[in-house]
Enzyme design. Structure first.
Site, PDB file in Angstrom:
ATOM      1  N   GLY A 252     -10.239  -3.965   4.198  1.00 37.50           N
ATOM      2  CA  GLY A 252      -8.853  -3.914   4.391  1.00 37.50           C
ATOM      3  C   GLY A 252      -8.157  -2.988   5.401  1.00 37.50           C
ATOM      4  O   GLY A 252      -7.062  -2.555   5.106  1.00 37.50           O
TER       5      GLY A 252
ATOM      6  N   VAL B 273       3.578   7.610  12.379  1.00 39.52           N
ATOM      7  CA  VAL B 273       2.794   8.342  13.287  1.00 39.52           C
ATOM      8  C   VAL B 273       1.812   9.079  12.827  1.00 39.52           C
ATOM      9  O   VAL B 273       1.902  10.163  12.011  1.00 39.52           O
ATOM     10  CB  VAL B 273       3.422   9.047  14.399  1.00 39.52           C
ATOM     11  CG1 VAL B 273       2.619   9.523  15.693  1.00 39.52           C
ATOM     12  CG2 VAL B 273       4.584   8.411  15.088  1.00 39.52           C
TER      13      VAL B 273
ATOM     14  N   GLU C 226      -4.459  -4.270  10.295  1.00 40.70           N
ATOM     15  CA  GLU C 226      -3.143  -4.724  10.160  1.00 40.70           C
ATOM     16  C   GLU C 226      -3.076  -6.146   9.694  1.00 40.70           C
ATOM     17  O   GLU C 226      -4.188  -6.964  10.166  1.00 40.70           O
ATOM     18  CB  GLU C 226      -2.516  -4.412  11.334  1.00 40.70           C
ATOM     19  CG  GLU C 226      -2.356  -3.053  11.770  1.00 40.70           C
ATOM     20  CD  GLU C 226      -1.114  -2.175  11.139  1.00 40.70           C
ATOM     21  OE1 GLU C 226      -0.177  -2.757  10.922  1.00 40.70           O
ATOM     22  OE2 GLU C 226      -1.122  -1.065  10.816  1.00 40.70           O
TER      23      GLU C 226
ATOM     24  N   ASP D 208      -0.702  -1.090  18.136  1.00 39.37           N
ATOM     25  CA  ASP D 208      -0.211  -0.181  17.116  1.00 39.37           C
ATOM     26  C   ASP D 208      -0.242   1.336  17.495  1.00 39.37           C
ATOM     27  O   ASP D 208       0.813   2.033  17.218  1.00 39.37           O
ATOM     28  CB  ASP D 208      -1.122  -0.245  15.767  1.00 39.37           C
ATOM     29  CG  ASP D 208      -1.075   0.855  14.618  1.00 39.37           C
ATOM     30  OD1 ASP D 208      -0.001   0.791  14.044  1.00 39.37           O
ATOM     31  OD2 ASP D 208      -1.790   1.826  14.792  1.00 39.37           O
TER      32      ASP D 208
ATOM     33  N   THR E 262       0.901  -1.182  -0.105  1.00 37.81           N
ATOM     34  CA  THR E 262       0.078   0.019  -0.104  1.00 37.81           C
ATOM     35  C   THR E 262       0.862   1.374   0.045  1.00 37.81           C
ATOM     36  O   THR E 262       0.836   2.231  -0.661  1.00 37.81           O
ATOM     37  CB  THR E 262      -0.912  -0.040   1.319  1.00 37.81           C
ATOM     38  OG1 THR E 262      -1.629  -1.140   1.413  1.00 37.81           O
ATOM     39  CG2 THR E 262      -1.753   1.154   1.328  1.00 37.81           C
TER      40      THR E 262
ATOM     41  N   LYS F  36       2.830   4.314  18.453  1.00 37.16           N
ATOM     42  CA  LYS F  36       2.874   5.628  17.994  1.00 37.16           C
ATOM     43  C   LYS F  36       2.971   6.780  19.060  1.00 37.16           C
ATOM     44  O   LYS F  36       3.638   7.414  19.103  1.00 37.16           O
ATOM     45  CB  LYS F  36       1.610   5.917  17.150  1.00 37.16           C
ATOM     46  CG  LYS F  36       1.360   5.165  15.765  1.00 37.16           C
ATOM     47  CD  LYS F  36       0.091   5.323  15.111  1.00 37.16           C
ATOM     48  CE  LYS F  36      -0.049   4.353  14.013  1.00 37.16           C
ATOM     49  NZ  LYS F  36      -1.432   4.228  13.588  1.00 37.16           N
TER      50      LYS F  36
ATOM     51  N   LYS G 227       6.438   2.021  12.613  1.00 37.43           N
ATOM     52  CA  LYS G 227       6.306   2.497  13.821  1.00 37.43           C
ATOM     53  C   LYS G 227       6.506   1.226  15.160  1.00 37.43           C
ATOM     54  O   LYS G 227       7.430   1.637  15.929  1.00 37.43           O
ATOM     55  CB  LYS G 227       4.870   2.990  14.405  1.00 37.43           C
ATOM     56  CG  LYS G 227       3.731   1.983  13.989  1.00 37.43           C
ATOM     57  CD  LYS G 227       3.130   2.289  12.691  1.00 37.43           C
ATOM     58  CE  LYS G 227       2.101   1.249  12.354  1.00 37.43           C
ATOM     59  NZ  LYS G 227       1.269   1.728  11.225  1.00 37.43           N
TER      60      LYS G 227
ATOM     61  N   GLU H  10       8.282  10.244   9.427  1.00 37.72           N
ATOM     62  CA  GLU H  10       7.021  10.764   9.827  1.00 37.72           C
ATOM     63  C   GLU H  10       5.651   9.754   9.409  1.00 37.72           C
ATOM     64  O   GLU H  10       4.681  10.161  10.052  1.00 37.72           O
ATOM     65  CB  GLU H  10       6.813  11.870   8.459  1.00 37.72           C
ATOM     66  CG  GLU H  10       5.636  12.936   8.753  1.00 37.72           C
ATOM     67  CD  GLU H  10       5.631  13.870   9.999  1.00 37.72           C
ATOM     68  OE1 GLU H  10       4.872  13.430  10.891  1.00 37.72           O
ATOM     69  OE2 GLU H  10       6.444  14.811  10.288  1.00 37.72           O
TER      70      GLU H  10
ATOM     71  N   GLY I 247      -3.658   4.517   4.907  1.00 36.43           N
ATOM     72  CA  GLY I 247      -3.869   4.585   3.113  1.00 36.43           C
ATOM     73  C   GLY I 247      -2.867   5.137   2.488  1.00 36.43           C
ATOM     74  O   GLY I 247      -1.800   5.769   3.011  1.00 36.43           O
TER      75      GLY I 247
END
Ligand code: NAP
Ligand code: HSE
Length: 428
Positions: free
Chosen positions: A189, A134, A192, A203, A14, A207, A107, A131, A304
């Site tokens: 989708g 997070v 994770e 997750d 992705t 972060k 992360k 960058e 995304g």
């Protein structure tokens, strides 16, 4: 002609494909902004035969990401594979050892191995940028390390997992239960590869550990993040929260206190009319409080293809421009060990108990809370057809440690069925 910045990209899923698309689509814009061409020389993924919807024929293919990271024609190694061990870690270490800067969206890897990697990078005069790791497309790391560099940060909080926010807001909007919406996320989708990373709060905890390191100048300490997922939230909780003017969010809070560094990622009730309370769907929000600026609220897409690739490209452009900032905003050797706060500041809590419908049951609950010094603000029992009844209680302020002791005592009685749900009420 100015030397191009040459990228090697490992991971063409992705995010990786999103980055390839931006570089192909915006070549002229990137060159105009950074003063030099930004080009891809080599790429790597597991399956060379997969149609990824974009031509990769101009780039050398490496099956092994470590080999890619060591190539002489790569200046910046872009790691977009994921995973906190194995290929991602090996390839980043190899890239740093062979003189490459690194950009990653990983992360999990940085929350766990960030200190060692930052020390390796800085020892070798290299830079790691992250960058995209997070809050997806929100430039929160840039805000903390650059725009707010003149501030003492007092608190960072936010909603940093889009999947959890999607499930919680859709539960309220549609009246569908957690399990139905979890399945919907799988179909869309959103999850994770290991969905527990999302719904278990892990997750988002990764972060938060990265943000608190930058905000407070401390070594990333993921193991010190108090974690709780959203798996036990029911429609009853969502409705009760709404009745009281609150919404339930998987909320991350990091702050320095006299008792140490408090880091928690737990479901909380927040005022429905606050910016965090109004956050819908997969959107993320990070609120930064600091001495000079007071409060900054950043809101945007947390995941995304486009948003995450946008964040990766922000880092790539900084490197192309020659901007070099230490991984966590200050030299890794100056980051402090921060003792973890063992208990958070006192707060009111929302409790849901499943209570056996028999004489004296409520009295027992009230007595145990009273003995623990916990005062009840509100209490409600719903009608039911089962032998147990849901009882909702809002306490006055108490510490989580005091509450946990009382919850233990409640579970040990013969009137409370199963483990109670306890959610902190966060006044923002
Ligand atoms: P993804 O769609 O699953 O793609 C992973 C890519 O890595 C695939 O192309 C895969 O190859 C490749 N890969 C995995 N293991 C490999 C190995 N051992 N050797 C070579 N290639 C390997 O993942 P993603 O969603 O793009 O996420 C990538 C990273 O970005 C992760 O760290 C993730 O946490 C982070 N991130 C993602 C998002 C998001 O919205 N997706 C947002 C923020 C951060 P194949 O395609 O051949 O299988
Ligand atoms: N699974 C993550 C989320 C992806 O839902 O926010 C972005 O890190």
């Amino acid at each position: 002609m100015t030397q191009p910045l040459r990228l090697g990209i490992a991971g063409l899923g992705t995010v990786g494909i999103g980055v390839v698309k931006i570089i192909r689509r915006q070549a002229a814009l990137l060159e105009a902004r950074t003063g030099r061409p930004v080009v891809i020389t080599a790429v790597s993924a597991r399956d060379a035969s997969k149609d990824r919807g974009v031509s990769l024929k101009d780039y050398a293919w490496e099956t092994d990401p470590v080999a890619l990271s060591k190539r002489d024609d790569v200046d910046v190694f872009v790691e977009l594979m994921g995973g906190h061990e194995g290929a991602a870690k090996d390839a980043i270490e190899a890239a740093l050892a062979t003189g490459k800067d690194v950009v990653t969206a990983n992360k999990a890897l940085l929350a766990i191995h960030g200190q060692a990697l930052a020390e390796q990078a800085e020892g070798a005069g290299r830079v790691i940028r992250f960058e995209a790791a997070v809050a997806g497309g929100i430039p929160v790391i840039k805000s903390l390390t650059e725009g707010l560099a003149g501030n003492e940060i007092t608190r960072v909080m936010g909603v940093m997992n889009g999947t959890c926010n999607y499930i919680l807001t859709r539960m309220e909007a549609t009246g569908q239960g957690y399990n139905v919406l979890f399945d919907e996320c799988a179909e869309l989708g959103y999850l994770e590869a290991d969905p527990n990373l999302d719904v278990g709060g892990i997750d988002a905890g990764h972060k938060l550990a990265l943000l608190s390191s930058i905000a407070f100048g401390t070594k990333p300490a993921f193991d010190d993040v108090q974690l709780e997922g959203i798996q036990r939230i029911q429609l009853d909780d969502i409705r009760a929260a709404a009745d009281m003017g609150y919404r339930i969010k998987l909320l991350g809070v990091a702050q320095r206190t006299a008792r140490g560094l408090e880091q928690r990622m737990t479901p909380c009730l927040v005022p429905a009319n606050s910016p965090l309370g109004q956050l819908e769907g997969g959107t993320n929000m990070v609120v930064i409080e600091a001495d000079a600026v007071e409060q900054v609220v950043l809101r945007g897409p947390g995941a995304g293809e486009g948003p995450t690739a946008s964040a990766v490209m922000g880092d790539v452009c900084d490197l192309a421009r020659g901007l070099r900032i230490a991984t966590f905003g200050q030299p890794a050797e100056t980051l402090q060990e921060a003792p973890a706060a063992q208990t958070g500041l006192p707060a009111p809590f929302y409790l849901r108990l499943s209570l056996l419908d028999k004489p004296g049951a409520l009295a027992k609950v009230a007595a145990i809370l009273g003995e623990a010094g916990i005062s009840i603000d509100r209490m409600r029992q719903y009608g039911h057809d089962e032998p147990t009844a849901p009882v909702l209680i809002v306490t006055h302020k108490c510490t989580r440690a005091t509450l946990d002791a009382a919850l233990h005592a409640l579970e040990a009685t013969d009137v409370v069925d199963g483990a109670p749900v306890a959610l902190r009420i966060e006044e923002l």
